[in-house]
Structures are given as C-alpha cells and as structure tokens.
Design a protein around this motif. Structure first.
Motif, PDB file in Angstrom:
ATOM      1  N   GLU A  53      -4.286   8.112  -2.176  1.00  0.00           N
ATOM      2  CA  GLU A  53      -4.965   7.979  -0.890  1.00  0.00           C
ATOM      3  C   GLU A  53      -5.606   6.597  -0.729  1.00  0.00           C
ATOM      4  O   GLU A  53      -5.686   6.079   0.389  1.00  0.00           O
ATOM      5  CB  GLU A  53      -6.020   9.069  -0.730  1.00  0.00           C
ATOM      6  CG  GLU A  53      -5.446  10.430  -0.414  1.00  0.00           C
ATOM      7  CD  GLU A  53      -6.419  11.289   0.359  1.00  0.00           C
ATOM      8  OE1 GLU A  53      -7.630  11.222   0.078  1.00  0.00           O
ATOM      9  OE2 GLU A  53      -5.968  12.018   1.253  1.00  0.00           O
ATOM     10  N   THR A  54      -6.065   6.005  -1.825  1.00  0.00           N
ATOM     11  CA  THR A  54      -6.639   4.659  -1.742  1.00  0.00           C
ATOM     12  C   THR A  54      -5.599   3.655  -1.264  1.00  0.00           C
ATOM     13  O   THR A  54      -5.845   2.868  -0.340  1.00  0.00           O
ATOM     14  CB  THR A  54      -7.191   4.219  -3.108  1.00  0.00           C
ATOM     15  OG1 THR A  54      -8.239   5.110  -3.510  1.00  0.00           O
ATOM     16  CG2 THR A  54      -7.748   2.805  -3.029  1.00  0.00           C
ATOM     17  N   PHE A  55      -4.426   3.669  -1.873  1.00  0.00           N
ATOM     18  CA  PHE A  55      -3.368   2.744  -1.468  1.00  0.00           C
ATOM     19  C   PHE A  55      -2.873   3.066  -0.053  1.00  0.00           C
ATOM     20  O   PHE A  55      -2.563   2.159   0.723  1.00  0.00           O
ATOM     21  CB  PHE A  55      -2.200   2.806  -2.456  1.00  0.00           C
ATOM     22  CG  PHE A  55      -2.499   2.150  -3.771  1.00  0.00           C
ATOM     23  CD1 PHE A  55      -2.814   0.796  -3.847  1.00  0.00           C
ATOM     24  CD2 PHE A  55      -2.481   2.880  -4.952  1.00  0.00           C
ATOM     25  CE1 PHE A  55      -3.103   0.192  -5.060  1.00  0.00           C
ATOM     26  CE2 PHE A  55      -2.759   2.290  -6.167  1.00  0.00           C
ATOM     27  CZ  PHE A  55      -3.075   0.934  -6.226  1.00  0.00           C
ATOM     28  N   LEU A  56      -2.825   4.348   0.291  1.00  0.00           N
ATOM     29  CA  LEU A  56      -2.370   4.734   1.625  1.00  0.00           C
ATOM     30  C   LEU A  56      -3.332   4.248   2.705  1.00  0.00           C
ATOM     31  O   LEU A  56      -2.919   3.876   3.806  1.00  0.00           O
ATOM     32  CB  LEU A  56      -2.241   6.264   1.681  1.00  0.00           C
ATOM     33  CG  LEU A  56      -1.509   6.865   2.880  1.00  0.00           C
ATOM     34  CD1 LEU A  56      -0.037   6.441   2.886  1.00  0.00           C
ATOM     35  CD2 LEU A  56      -1.601   8.389   2.840  1.00  0.00           C
ATOM     36  N   GLY A  85       8.456   4.000   4.768  1.00  0.00           N
ATOM     37  CA  GLY A  85       7.467   3.245   5.536  1.00  0.00           C
ATOM     38  C   GLY A  85       7.234   1.861   4.970  1.00  0.00           C
ATOM     39  O   GLY A  85       7.087   0.878   5.713  1.00  0.00           O
ATOM     40  N   GLY A  86       7.213   1.758   3.632  1.00  0.00           N
ATOM     41  CA  GLY A  86       7.072   0.446   3.009  1.00  0.00           C
ATOM     42  C   GLY A  86       8.208  -0.489   3.384  1.00  0.00           C
ATOM     43  O   GLY A  86       7.985  -1.692   3.605  1.00  0.00           O
ATOM     44  N   ALA A  87       9.411   0.047   3.492  1.00  0.00           N
ATOM     45  CA  ALA A  87      10.562  -0.772   3.885  1.00  0.00           C
ATOM     46  C   ALA A  87      10.403  -1.310   5.308  1.00  0.00           C
ATOM     47  O   ALA A  87      10.764  -2.465   5.595  1.00  0.00           O
ATOM     48  CB  ALA A  87      11.844   0.053   3.771  1.00  0.00           C
ATOM     49  N   GLY A 130       0.809  -1.210   0.000  1.00  0.00           N
ATOM     50  CA  GLY A 130       0.000   0.000   0.000  1.00  0.00           C
ATOM     51  C   GLY A 130       0.844   1.262   0.000  1.00  0.00           C
ATOM     52  O   GLY A 130       0.599   2.192  -0.781  1.00  0.00           O
ATOM     53  N   LEU A 131       1.862   1.312   0.861  1.00  0.00           N
ATOM     54  CA  LEU A 131       2.719   2.497   0.934  1.00  0.00           C
ATOM     55  C   LEU A 131       3.573   2.664  -0.317  1.00  0.00           C
ATOM     56  O   LEU A 131       3.709   3.771  -0.852  1.00  0.00           O
ATOM     57  CB  LEU A 131       3.616   2.408   2.167  1.00  0.00           C
ATOM     58  CG  LEU A 131       3.003   2.919   3.472  1.00  0.00           C
ATOM     59  CD1 LEU A 131       3.881   2.563   4.653  1.00  0.00           C
ATOM     60  CD2 LEU A 131       2.802   4.428   3.414  1.00  0.00           C
ATOM     61  N   LEU A 132       4.152   1.565  -0.799  1.00  0.00           N
ATOM     62  CA  LEU A 132       5.021   1.653  -1.968  1.00  0.00           C
ATOM     63  C   LEU A 132       4.244   2.037  -3.223  1.00  0.00           C
ATOM     64  O   LEU A 132       4.775   2.723  -4.106  1.00  0.00           O
ATOM     65  CB  LEU A 132       5.749   0.318  -2.174  1.00  0.00           C
ATOM     66  CG  LEU A 132       6.749  -0.058  -1.068  1.00  0.00           C
ATOM     67  CD1 LEU A 132       7.313  -1.448  -1.315  1.00  0.00           C
ATOM     68  CD2 LEU A 132       7.882   0.970  -0.986  1.00  0.00           C
TER      69      LEU A 132
END
Length: 506
Positions: free
Chosen positions: A379-382, A459-461, A349-351
């Motif tokens: 925003e959807t993925f976030l 954050g994805g990491a 989601g973040l990446l």
C-alpha cells in the motif's frame, strides 16, 4: 457593472466572471487592483484556509466511502447476501459517481465552483443519512442510496483540484496537492476505524453511517463562508496569452490527442482497480483467514469481530501518508536529473507494489504478521501515485479544460477500475467456491484477489509509456495559443454561443 466587481467572492452561478483574462482584469486600473494582490484574486491566508477546507471535505468523502467496507461482515449477515451482492455496494456508488463526473466537470469549467460543491456535498450528506435507516428486507434501497451518494462526490472530486491549481503553481502546487491527497488514505483508514468502532459501541452497523453526514453539513458551512473562488488560470496566464474557453467537443478532442493525459489515465485506472478491490475486500479477507486458521470465531450473529477493519484502517492511514510524501519527494529529487520524473515514479510505485500485494495474499494462511507487513509495503508503494498523477494532469492540460479532464479521468479510471473491480472480485470468488465451508470462503477470495498484482504490473507499463510524451505535452500546455479556427464560447444575450476565434474582435 464594472470589471472590478467581477472578482467578488459571490460570483453568480450562471456567470463567466470568474474566468481569468490574465494577471490583470481587462480595463482595471491601478486604483481598482493593488499590485501586491495575487493574480488569483485570493490572499495568501485565504488560499491556505481554502486548501484546508478542501482537504477536510476530501477526508470526509473517503471516510464515508469506506465506512461500509469497515462493517461489511455485519451488512452481509444482516441482509443475508453473498460476495457478488456485497461487491455491488461499491460498484453502484462508483458507477453513479463516474457517469455524473463529466456533467460536473462541464459545469466546473464554466460556472461558480463553490456553489456547485456546496449543493453536492449537502445532497451527499442527506442521502448518506437516509441510507442508515434501510430496513432488513430492502437491500435494494441501500444500493439505491449508495448510488445517490455518488452524485455529491462527483460534484466535489472533479472541481476541488482545479481550485488548488488556480491558487498555486509549480512545486508549491505539487505540495498543496500532496496535502489534499493525504486525505484519501487518511480518510479511507478513518472510514474503517470509525465504522467498526461505532458499530461496536452502538451494537448496530446503521450508526456507522450516521457520523459523516453531520460532519458533511459542517463542511458545507465552511465551504460557503471560508472558501473563496479564485480566477481560472490567472495565476499562470501570461498577459499576451489570454485564455479562451472552447466548446465541450473541442475540449474532448484536445484531451484525446494528449497522449500523456490518456496514458496516465490508464495507469491511474490500474491504481483505482487495485485500491478499489483492496478497500472493500481486504478486511473481509483478513477476517476469513483468521477464521480459517482458527484464530477467530466465525460471524454467526451481529455485530461481527471487526478488529481487522481497525488494523487495516490504521495501515491505510500510515501507508497513505508515507506513500504520498515519499512519492512527492522522490519526484522532486528525480526532477533534478530528468523532466520525466513524475511518470517514472508512478511506474516504480506500481511495479514495486505488485510483488508485495501478491505475497500478502499468499501468506495470509501462514502468518498474520507477515501478511500485514506485506500489505503495509504494498500500500505504501501504491500510494506514491495519488498526488503525482493529479499534478501530471494539471500541467499537461490548459486551465480552461482541467475540470473536464478531471471528470474524464474519473470516468475512465473508475469505469475500467474500481467501478467493477469489487464486483468482479466477488463474482470470481463466488465462482471459485466449491462449497460454503470456511475453507472455501477463504480460498476462493484469496485466489480472486491475486488478480490485483497483475493489474498493478499493467499500470506500471502505462506510466512508463507516459514518460515518452510528458515533455512534449507539458510544453504544449504551457505555450498554448488558441488556433484561428478553434471555436470559443462567447456569452450572447445571457446564453453561450460558439463562434470561430477569427470572427471575434479581440
């Protein structure tokens, strides 16, 4: 007092009586507790009503939080403040909310949660109402009241998820948490929409801050008369493994040794940083882009044109619902293939959100439609993270430490996330601005908002790293047994005393 009386809905505040001792109360016979009664002590209908009330209050919390962002151009014009001071409105709120969270987490793990939340929400409603009467010469008073609003929100946000965790388990808990966290984007979006529309109707931004206090007092009544306090951990505790409360210091040490909790908290910090920045600055950025391109007139007199706040609010509502639902469903499907599904979905989601947020900022001057499309996707993925992160915390932390864990996740994620990000974006914008022209008002804020995309990648990491430990930490929480030298909290003459487990006859 008999043990049967301890499961009363009116649990005394200074009491351990709501603490679970397993599926059945010690000393309770068949006549005192029917077999069909849920282990939590709350009926199925009452549990659903409880979740409904908690969702309503969560929606109000976020609606109030982002009402200010919905009328930010009016506030800037009214007080004559720059971007740095505007960012402080969100920062002071988050700071008080953040620093008080551990205190309420400590209380929530030990005392009557319903009473704590009721007092906090009543206080929040009164302070929010007071902030709407701030005179033009006293911007510091608005900052002070916005900071005090954090007191009420801290009392609720640290405790409400733990009540849901004590009512449901496994996939049903995940779905109930997803419903609870639907209120975050929906409430945020309503904050923009209601704030801007009330401002337009009343021709005064002060009235925008007077909507949620009235609804907040209704929420207190519902909380007192509808919500029932479940017994902590009873719905998931095994008869042979009675949970004991340990000291606060032991709780902290255990949480710090839990890599899934720590890493997922840092991942969620990135989510908080990005959402906090966008929440305050996105409507103002879209307005400045429209002024720069000549599509809107600049704000000379209040009320300003807040249509961008309405559009952004609608996008936030829709993307929040889509994001939370798709995140939960993606996690549910991926769990069939790997037990590491939750952190992997959060990482994805973040990446995926990072490039779309970057494009939204870059395309603002070229195409308004493209900007809104990229914001929608970003925003959807976030939003895929909200319910899943909460679920991760609940299943890698034992029930008697969950309020404390919620509190410290709030502290860390806000301390390094949205406590400073709105102010940071504003300060960077002011620093990059070469002149006070409409071009540089837009360009400086545009460049500062690009920071969000890079934070999302970081954050994805962290969530990818969480996936390395999630199986082990979940098994540890599910099979947790207190060690012989682990101090527990034992009531003694009306006070709590810490003693080693080995010195207690069980």
């Amino acid at each position: 007092m008999s043990m049967g009386e301890h499961i009363s809905d009116s649990t005394p505040f200074f009491s351990d009586d709501s603490e679970a001792e397993g599926p059945e109360e010690l000393g309770a016979g068949p006549g005192q507790r029917p077999e069909e009664e849920p282990a939590s002590g709350v009926s199925r209908v009452r549990a659903l009503l409880t979740v409904g009330v908690l969702c309503f209050i969560n929606l109000l919390n976020y609606m109030d939080r982002f009402t200010v962002a919905g009328v930010l151009p009016d506030i800037e014009r009214y007080f004559g403040i720059d971007d740095g001071k505007s960012g402080l409105l969100q920062t002071v709120f988050i700071c008080s909310y953040m620093f008080l969270a551990p205190f309420f987490g400590y209380l929530g793990d030990r005392y009557n949660r319903k009473l704590i939340m009721s007092v906090g929400i009543a206080f929040w409603s009164l302070v929010t109402l007071a902030s709407s009467f701030t005179p033009k010469e006293y911007f510091w008073a608005l900052l002070l009241t916005r900071g005090l609003v954090g007191v009420g929100e801290a009392s609720y946000s640290t405790i409400a998820p733990t009540i849901i965790a004590d009512l449901y388990v496994k996939e049903r808990r995940t779905w109930m948490l997803s419903i609870f966290y639907f209120a975050i984007p929906v409430g945020s979006g309503l904050g923009y929409i209601v704030g801007s529309k009330v401002d337009d109707a009343a021709q005064d931004w002060h009235w925008a801050l007077r909507v949620t206090p009235a609804l907040g007092l209704i929420a207190v009544v519902l909380l007192l008369f509808v919500v029932k306090e479940p017994k902590r951990g009873a719905i998931e505790a095994r008869p042979e493994n009675h949970l004991q409360r340990t000291s606060w210091l032991v709780d902290l040490q255990a949480l710090c040794r839990n890599p899934s909790f720590v890493l997922s908290t840092f991942g969620f910090t990135a989510v908080a940083f990005v959402t906090g920045s966008l929440a305050l600055w996105a409507p103002a950025f879209l307005f400045r882009a429209a002024v720069f391109t000549g599509k809107k007139a600049p704000c000379i007199h209040t009320p300003c044109d807040n249509s961008d706040s309405v559009y952004f609010g609608i996008i936030t509502c829709v993307t929040g619902v889509l994001g939370v639902a798709s995140g939960v469903e993606a996690s549910r499907q991926l769990r069939k293939k790997t037990p590491r599904a939750d952190p992997l979905v959060c990482a994805a989601g973040l990446l995926l959100s990072a490039p779309f947020l970057y494009l939204a900022v870059v395309f603002a001057q070229a195409s308004t439609v493209a900007t809104y499309v990229f914001i929608f996707l970003g925003e959807t993925f976030l939003s895929m993270n909200w319910a899943i992160v909460a679920d991760i915390l609940l299943y890698v932390v034992v029930p008697t430490r969950r309020s404390t864990a919620e509190a410290f996740q709030i502290v860390l994620s806000h301390l390094l996330g949205d406590a400073g990000s709105p102010y940071l974006i504003g300060v960077v914008s002011d620093g990059l601005r070469k002149t006070d022209s409409y071009l540089w008002q837009f360009r400086s804020l545009q460049l500062s908002l690009l920071i969000c995309s890079f934070v999302a990648v970081g954050g994805g990491a962290f969530f990818l790293a969480t996936a390395l430990f999630i199986e082990r930490d979940r098994n540890r929480a599910e099979n947790y047994v207190p060690s012989d030298d682990e101090p527990i909290v034992v009531p003694k003459s009306g006070r709590s005393t810490r003693v080693p487990v080995s010195s207690v006859l069980i």
